[in-house]
Each structure stands twice: as C-alpha cells, then as structure tokens.
Design a protein around this motif. Sequence first.
Motif, short mmCIF file in Angstrom:
data_model
loop_
_atom_site.label_atom_id
_atom_site.label_comp_id
_atom_site.label_asym_id
_atom_site.label_seq_id
_atom_site.Cartn_x
_atom_site.Cartn_y
_atom_site.Cartn_z
N GLU A 132 -6.30 4.30 -0.27
CA GLU A 132 -7.53 5.10 -0.36
C GLU A 132 -7.80 5.81 0.95
O GLU A 132 -8.03 7.01 0.98
CB GLU A 132 -8.72 4.21 -0.75
N SER A 133 -7.74 5.09 2.05
CA SER A 133 -8.10 5.70 3.33
C SER A 133 -7.07 6.73 3.79
O SER A 133 -7.43 7.77 4.34
CB SER A 133 -8.31 4.63 4.41
N SER A 134 -5.80 6.51 3.51
CA SER A 134 -4.79 7.47 3.96
C SER A 134 -4.77 8.73 3.10
O SER A 134 -4.17 9.75 3.49
CB SER A 134 -3.40 6.83 4.02
N ALA A 135 -5.41 8.69 1.95
CA ALA A 135 -5.51 9.91 1.12
C ALA A 135 -6.24 11.01 1.88
O ALA A 135 -6.01 12.19 1.65
CB ALA A 135 -6.22 9.60 -0.19
N LYS A 136 -7.10 10.62 2.80
CA LYS A 136 -7.84 11.61 3.59
C LYS A 136 -6.90 12.50 4.40
O LYS A 136 -7.03 13.72 4.40
CB LYS A 136 -8.82 10.89 4.53
N GLN A 137 -5.94 11.89 5.07
CA GLN A 137 -4.99 12.66 5.88
C GLN A 137 -4.13 13.59 5.03
O GLN A 137 -3.68 14.63 5.50
CB GLN A 137 -4.08 11.74 6.71
N LEU A 138 -3.91 13.20 3.79
CA LEU A 138 -3.08 14.01 2.89
C LEU A 138 -3.89 15.06 2.14
O LEU A 138 -3.32 15.91 1.46
CB LEU A 138 -2.35 13.10 1.89
N GLY A 139 -5.21 14.98 2.23
CA GLY A 139 -6.07 15.93 1.54
C GLY A 139 -6.04 15.79 0.03
O GLY A 139 -6.18 16.76 -0.70
N ILE A 140 -5.88 14.55 -0.44
CA ILE A 140 -5.81 14.31 -1.88
C ILE A 140 -6.94 13.37 -2.31
O ILE A 140 -7.55 12.70 -1.49
CB ILE A 140 -4.44 13.73 -2.30
N THR A 141 -7.17 13.33 -3.62
CA THR A 141 -8.24 12.50 -4.17
C THR A 141 -7.74 11.13 -4.60
O THR A 141 -8.36 10.13 -4.33
CB THR A 141 -8.88 13.21 -5.38
#
Length: 177
Positions: A132-141
């Motif tokens: 969940e948290s690393s989705a931020k760096q990838l710009g995904i939901t």
Amino acid sequence: ASFSTFSEKLEAESLLTLLNQYLTAMTNILIENEGTLDKYIGDAIVAFYGAPIEIENHEHKACVTALEMNKQLENLRIKWKKEGDKWPDIVHAMQHRIGINAGNIVVGNMGSEMKLNYTMTGDQVNLTARLESSAKQLGITIQIGENIYKKVKNEFIFRDLGRVIVVGRKKSINVYE
C-alpha cells in the motif's frame, strides 16, 4: 492519500465528518464482499478475508473490493463537489491507495491481559502494508503481490510492475497494478 494535507486544511469536525463518510462507504463494500474489518488506523482501513470463517475465492473478492472502492471514491468525490464550498478542492480530488496480498498469517485475539483485539499478524501482513505505502512512489492506486496475482491473473487485467524489494525485507517479489 495526502491525509496530512487534509488534516491541515480542514477543521477537526469537518475532517471527522469527511473520514466517517469515506470509511463508512468503504467498509460497506468490504463487508458486502465478505471481508473482515480488522481496524481503522487514522484514515486507513485494515481488513482480511477468510477468518473467522473460511471463504472461497477470497483473492478474487479482495480484488473486486478494491475495484468497487475505487468506483465508490469517484462517487464520493462527485457528491462532495456538489456540496459546493463545504469542501476545499483537495477533497474533490481525494485519492486512496490499496495494497492486496495473500499468504499465511496468524489471526486471533492478541494484546495484553487487560485488552485483546481480534486481529492478524505475520510477514504477509507487513508485506501488504508495504504494498500500500509503496504504491505512492509508483503513482498507482492498487498494488498487489505475486501471491494474489497467481490466483486471479486470468480474472482481471494487470500491469506487471516488476520485482521490488520492499522496506524491511531482503527477498524481492513481483508486484502488479
């Protein structure tokens, strides 16, 4: 996503109203898809499938839940925008992130002699939080681990994001959007 920015821009009562609307809508979707609500951590929902009652196709249900949550968030944004000046623009563009994973975990009453919570723990739980948290760096939901992908790869459309090593782990895993 961007909870700190929300909390800075909204009065406490408005923030509580907003969170309760969001959490209610998302929790309803979770329960409709046979998920178990573990807890709320601030603006986050922690949930699992298959306990206390084992359910079939829990990997599929978790993915359906995430997709339905995305649709419901879009509906909430439209609703909030229609409420005019009640909400700042950041609310009208609210985003969230979802991590989905599967694996062996321990579920049961955990805590102290004074207070116990029915919850889960284990390496796969930690990995899911990292997804969940690393989705931020990838710009995904929505980011899922390879254990989910292997079970439902023919039921949904995925984008292979490659192998990653998440914080606190030595072994890489393949992840998908």
